[in-house]
Design a protein around this motif. Structure first.
Motif, PDB file in Angstrom:
ATOM      1  N   THR A   1      15.855 -38.795  20.812  1.00  0.00           N
ATOM      2  CA  THR A   1      16.204 -38.897  22.229  1.00  0.00           C
ATOM      3  C   THR A   1      17.702 -38.667  22.392  1.00  0.00           C
ATOM      4  N   SER A   2      18.073 -38.072  23.508  1.00  0.00           N
ATOM      5  CA  SER A   2      19.495 -37.850  23.798  1.00  0.00           C
ATOM      6  C   SER A   2      19.622 -37.395  25.239  1.00  0.00           C
ATOM      7  N   VAL A   3      20.852 -37.435  25.755  1.00  0.00           N
ATOM      8  CA  VAL A   3      21.100 -36.967  27.118  1.00  0.00           C
ATOM      9  C   VAL A   3      21.515 -35.501  27.138  1.00  0.00           C
ATOM     10  N   SER A   4      21.963 -34.984  25.974  1.00  0.00           N
ATOM     11  CA  SER A   4      22.430 -33.605  25.918  1.00  0.00           C
ATOM     12  C   SER A   4      22.087 -32.998  24.570  1.00  0.00           C
ATOM     13  N   CYS A   5      22.241 -31.669  24.485  1.00  0.00           N
ATOM     14  CA  CYS A   5      21.883 -30.983  23.240  1.00  0.00           C
ATOM     15  C   CYS A   5      22.725 -29.738  23.068  1.00  0.00           C
TER      16      CYS A   5
ATOM     17  N   ALA B   1      27.456 -26.986  31.072  1.00  0.00           N
ATOM     18  CA  ALA B   1      26.882 -27.792  32.169  1.00  0.00           C
ATOM     19  C   ALA B   1      26.898 -29.277  31.798  1.00  0.00           C
ATOM     20  N   THR B   2      25.734 -29.913  31.739  1.00  0.00           N
ATOM     21  CA  THR B   2      25.651 -31.350  31.436  1.00  0.00           C
ATOM     22  C   THR B   2      25.455 -31.624  29.948  1.00  0.00           C
ATOM     23  N   GLY B   3      25.712 -30.621  29.125  1.00  0.00           N
ATOM     24  CA  GLY B   3      25.432 -30.716  27.703  1.00  0.00           C
ATOM     25  C   GLY B   3      24.223 -29.870  27.385  1.00  0.00           C
ATOM     26  N   CYS B   4      24.350 -28.570  27.667  1.00  0.00           N
ATOM     27  CA  CYS B   4      23.263 -27.610  27.516  1.00  0.00           C
ATOM     28  C   CYS B   4      23.744 -26.461  26.627  1.00  0.00           C
TER      29      CYS B   4
END
Length: 660
Positions: A246-250, A603-606
Motif C-alpha cells: 500500500t502507498s499513496v504514490s508510486c 503530479a501527486t506521485g505518478c
C-alpha cells in the motif's frame, strides 16, 4: 530579429490584469484570428513603448521589426485623437511594453487605418495614420478608439510579446494558432475498481516487454495490470509478488542498472528480480516510509542513478541518495543538500515537482508550501530558495490543508524551455522561465483561467499531437469534472469541451482524479490518459485525435498543417541516466521544436513512461538529442516525413550520429 527571450517585467504585466475580468470566460472567435489580421493589412510591425507623457497624452514608440510590407520610420509618436481613447490611455501604455500594429487595410478606403494591440487581456485599439510633413521625422499616429473588452476579445487575449512572435512566424510561413480544438478521446476503458479513492498511478513498461502496463495506489492494496499483445490488461498483483503493498504514490526506475524496473511505493523500494517478481528491499531507511505525502525518483546528484525524494506530512522534503555502482543502501542527504532548513520548507506539508528549470543539468524542486518555494542547486549541489516576486496561495478556504499544488515541469509557455505547471484550489498556474527569471505566464494564458474547482494536480503533455504541450487538470472531488486546457501556442490555451462537448465522452473525466499519468498505450503516436478516480475507478482514456486527420476535400489551413505533421516517438534506453534525461528535437538551424524530460510529470506521485511522442509540424531533417541525467549526450539524425509516425530507440550505448 525579435528578441524572444525578453518580456515585460512582472510588475508591469500585473497592472494589466483584470482590465477585462467580466469577460474572462469569453470564447475564441474562430472567424477572426491574428493570422487573418496579418492577411488583411498591408503593414504589420512590432514596436516598443519608449516613453509616455501622461500630461500631453502622447506615447513614443520605437519600431522593432517589420513583419509585412514597407515601413520606413524608426519612431512613432502616438497621440490621443479624441476623448474616446482617454480611459485606455490611462490603463495601457507603460514604458517597455510591446505593441503589435496592423497598418493600412487591404480594402479600399482603409489605407490610413491602424489596429493595434498593447495587452490588457484582449483589449484592442484603433487609430489613424497622420500625413507626414517630413519623412525624416517620426511617424505620427492618432489613437482614435478603444475597442474595449467586447470588440475583438476573442481574436487574441494574450501577451503582446507572444503576438509579435506569432506575426514573425506568420511571415516565415510557420505560424500555427488553432482557432478550434482538434482533440478527441474514445469512451473510457475501465481497468479496475477500488472501494476507496485511488492515489498515485503509473503507465510504465513494468515487465520489459515493450508495452505499457498500469499500476495504481490504494489504501486497500496497490494493484498492477500487465498489458497483453491484444491491448488487454490482466491483474498480475499476486503473480508479481506485490500483494499487500500500500502507498499513496508510486514511481518506477532501474535503481541499480540491472535492466529491470524497480518500484518505489511511498517510501519503500521493491526490487524486481530476474523472474519478474518484486521483493521488498531495505534500501531506504524505515522512517522514509513514515507520514509520506508523495515520493518519486529523481537523479539529484546527477550520477546517472535514480535517487528518491519524499515529501512528508509536517516533515518537509527528504532526499535519499542512491549509492550507485558501489552498491548498498540509500543515504539520507537531506541536511547535506540544505533541505533541512526552514527556508527550504522543513517541517511543512505539500506536493512537490522536479525538473531542470534552468536547462543546465541540475534538478530544481518546486515545493507547493507557503507562497511556493522554487529550490535550486548551487555548484556544490546544495538547495536554496530562489527569490521571487510571484507569490501563490496554496490554501483551501484559508487553511493550509495541502490539498492542492501538485504539478510538473513541462514546456507549456514556449516549446524550448521547462516551465513549472501546478494547480491551485480553483485553477492552474504556469511559472515560466523567461531570461532566467520567474514569470507568471498563467495570467496571460486566456482560458487557463477557466476554473477547475477543487483542483489537486496537473500533468502536461501533447494530447492532440500538434506539437504543443497541453495541460490536464484534475479535481480531487468525485463530483467535480477535470479540465483539458489545449495549448494553442504563443501562451494561449482553450478548454476543449467548451467548443466540442464530446471531445472527452467518458465518465471518468467528470469525476475527478487523485492520480494522473500520460503515455502512449497503443503505440499510435498519440498520448493516452490514465485516471486514478476520486470515486475509486481506474480508467484509461484512449486518444483518438489521429482519426480526425483523414484527408479532406477542402481543408482549412490548420487542418492542412495537422495532416502534414509527423510524429517521432523516442524511447530513452540504457541502464544509467534515464530518469531526468532531456529529449530535444531541433531543425538544421538549431531551433528546438520539441523538448521533454523523462520523469517530470509527477503530479501527486505518478509515473509516465520512458517514451515520449514529439509531434513536428514541418517535415524535414532534424537532430534528435538525448542528454542523460549524468550529462552524457547522444544525437541522431531524424528525417520527419509528412503524416508519418517513426519510433526511435535512443539507446545510450548507440553511436552518436547514427540511427538506432
Amino acid at each position: 530579429m525579435l528578441n524572444r527571450s525578453s518580456c515585460v517585467p512582472a510588475a508591469v504585466l500585473a497592472a494589466l490584469v483584470g482590465l477585462c475580468a467580466p469577460l474572462a470566460q469569453a470564447m475564441v472567435n474562430p472567424t477572426l484570428q491574428p493570422v487573418d489580421l496579418f492577411d488583411r493589412h498591408r503593414v504589420v510591425l512590432s514596436l516598443k513603448i519608449t516613453a509616455v507623457n501622461e500630461e500631453k497624452g502622447v506615447v513614443d514608440l520605437a519600431v522593432e521589426q517589420v513583419f509585412k510590407g514597407q515601413f520606413a520610420a524608426k519612431k512613432i509618436v502616438l497621440s490621443l485623437g479624441n476623448d474616446a481613447a482617454k480611459e485606455a490611455f490611462q490603463l495601457l501604455p507603460r514604458p517597455d511594453l510591446s505593441v503589435v500594429a496592423y497598418v493600412g487595410g487591404v480594402r479600399r478606403g482603409q489605407d490610413n487605418d491602424i489596429l493595434f494591440y498593447a495587452g490588457g487581456e484582449g483589449r484592442w485599439q484603433k487609430g489613424l495614420v497622420q500625413p507626414a510633413s517630413n519623412p525624416a521625422e517620426p511617424a505620427s499616429w492618432q489613437w482614435t478608439e478603444d475597442l474595449g473588452p467586447q470588440k475583438l476579445y476573442g481574436t487574441f487575449n494574450g501577451h503582446p510579446q507572444r503576438l509579435a512572435e506569432m506575426m514573425e512566424d506568420k511571415a516565415l510561413g510557420r505560424a500555427f494558432f488553432p482557432a478550434k480544438p482538434f482533440d478527441q478521446f474514445k469512451e473510457d476503458v475501465v481497468i479496475g475498481q477500488f472501494t476507496k479513492p485511488i492515489g498515485g498511478v503509473a503507465l510504465y513498461d513494468i515487465n520489459g516487454d515493450g508495452k505499457l502496463d498500469v499500476y495504481a495506489c490504494n489504501e486497500t492494496g496497490n494493484r498492477v495490470w500487465l498489458q497483453s499483445a491484444e491491448g488487454k490488461f490482466t491483474d498480475a498483483t499476486d503473480a508479481m509478488g506485490l500483494a499487500g503493498v500500500t502507498s499513496v504514490s508510486c514511481s518506477f526506475a532501474d535503481v541499480a542498472g540491472s535492466g529491470r524496473a524497480d518500484l518505489l511505493a511511498g517510501g519503500v523500494i521493491h526490487r524486481q528480480n530476474a523472474d519478474g517478481k518484486f521483493a521488498k528491499s531495505d534500501l531506504l531507511p524505515v522512517d522514509a516510509n513514515e507520514n509520506v505525502k508523495m515520493s518519486t525518483f529523481a537523479d539529484i546528484n546527477h550520477d546517472g542513478y535514480p535517487d528518491v525524494v519524499v515529501s512528508k506530512v509536517k516533515g518537509g522534503l527528504r532526499v535519499y541518495l542512491n549509492p550507485g555502482a558501489k552498491g548498498g543502501n540509500f543515504s539520507d542527504a537531506t541536511a547535506a543538500l540544505g533541505l533541512d532548513t526552514a527556508e527550504c520548507g522543513a517541517g511543512q506539508t505539500g506536493f512537490f515537482m522536479q525538473g531542470d528549470w534552468r536547462g543546465e543539468g541540475r534538478v530544481s524542486l518546486f515545493y507547493s508550501v507557503g507562497a511556493g518555494l522554487l529550490l535550486q542547486q548551487d555548484q556544490t549541489g546544495r538547495y536554496a530558495p530562489t527569490t521571487s516576486s510571484l507569490p501563490y496561495d496554496f490554501t483551501t478556504f484559508g487553511e493550509n490543508a495541502a490539498l492542492t499544488g501538485a504539478g510538473c515541469f513541462a514546456p507549456t509557455w514556449r516549446v524550448d524551455r521547462q516551465d513549472i505547471v501546478f494547480s491551485r484550489d480553483s485553477g492552474v498556474n504556469i511559472k515560466a522561465n523567461v531570461a532566467g527569471k520567474a514569470f507568471d505566464a498563467g495570467q496571460f494564458g486566456n482560458e487557463i483561467i477557466v476554473a477547475t474547482e477543487e483542483a489537486q494536480a496537473v500533468v502536461a503533455e501533447d494530447l492532440n499531437a500538434d506539437g504543443y504541450v497541453d495541460i490536464y487538470a484534475a479535481s480531487r472531488s468525485a463530483t467535480v469534472p477535470n479540465n483539458l486546457y489545449v495549448n494553442r501556442g504563443y501562451g494561449s490555451f482553450m478548454v476543449s469541451t467548451r467548443y466540442k462537448a464530446g471531445a472527452i465522452p467518458g465518465k471518468a473525466h467528470q469525476h475527478g482524479a487523485l492520480g494522473v499519468a500520460i503515455g502512449d498505450v497503443n503505440g499510435d503516436g498519440a498520448n493516452d490518459l490514465l485516471l486514478g478516480g476520486a470515486d475509486g475507478t481506474l480508467s484509461l482514456l484512449i486518444n483518438d485525435t489521429l482519426s480526425l486527420r483523414q484527408p479532406k476535400e477542402n481543408p482549412i489551413s490548420q487542418e492542412k498543417t495537422l495532416e502534414q505533421t509527423g510524429i517521432v516517438s523516442v524511447t530513452v534506453g540504457g541502464t544509467l541516466g534515464v530518469v531526468g534525461a532531456r529529449v530535444t528535437i531541433a531543425d538544421a538551424d538549431g531551433r528546438v521544436v520539441g523538448l521533454r524530460e523523462i520523469g517530470a510529470n509527477v503530479a501527486t506521485g505518478c509515473r509516465g513512461p520512458d517514451t515520449v511522442n514529439l509531434a513536428v509540424r514541418e517535415p524535414g531533417k532534424y537532430t534528435l538529442s538525448v542528454r542523460y541525467s549524468d550529462g552524457v549526450t547522444k544525437a541522431w539524425p531524424v528525417d520527419v516525413v509528412a503524416g508519418t509516425h517513426v519510433t526511435i530507440h535512443a539507446a545510450r550505448d548507440a553511436a552518436s550520429g547514427s540511427m538506432p
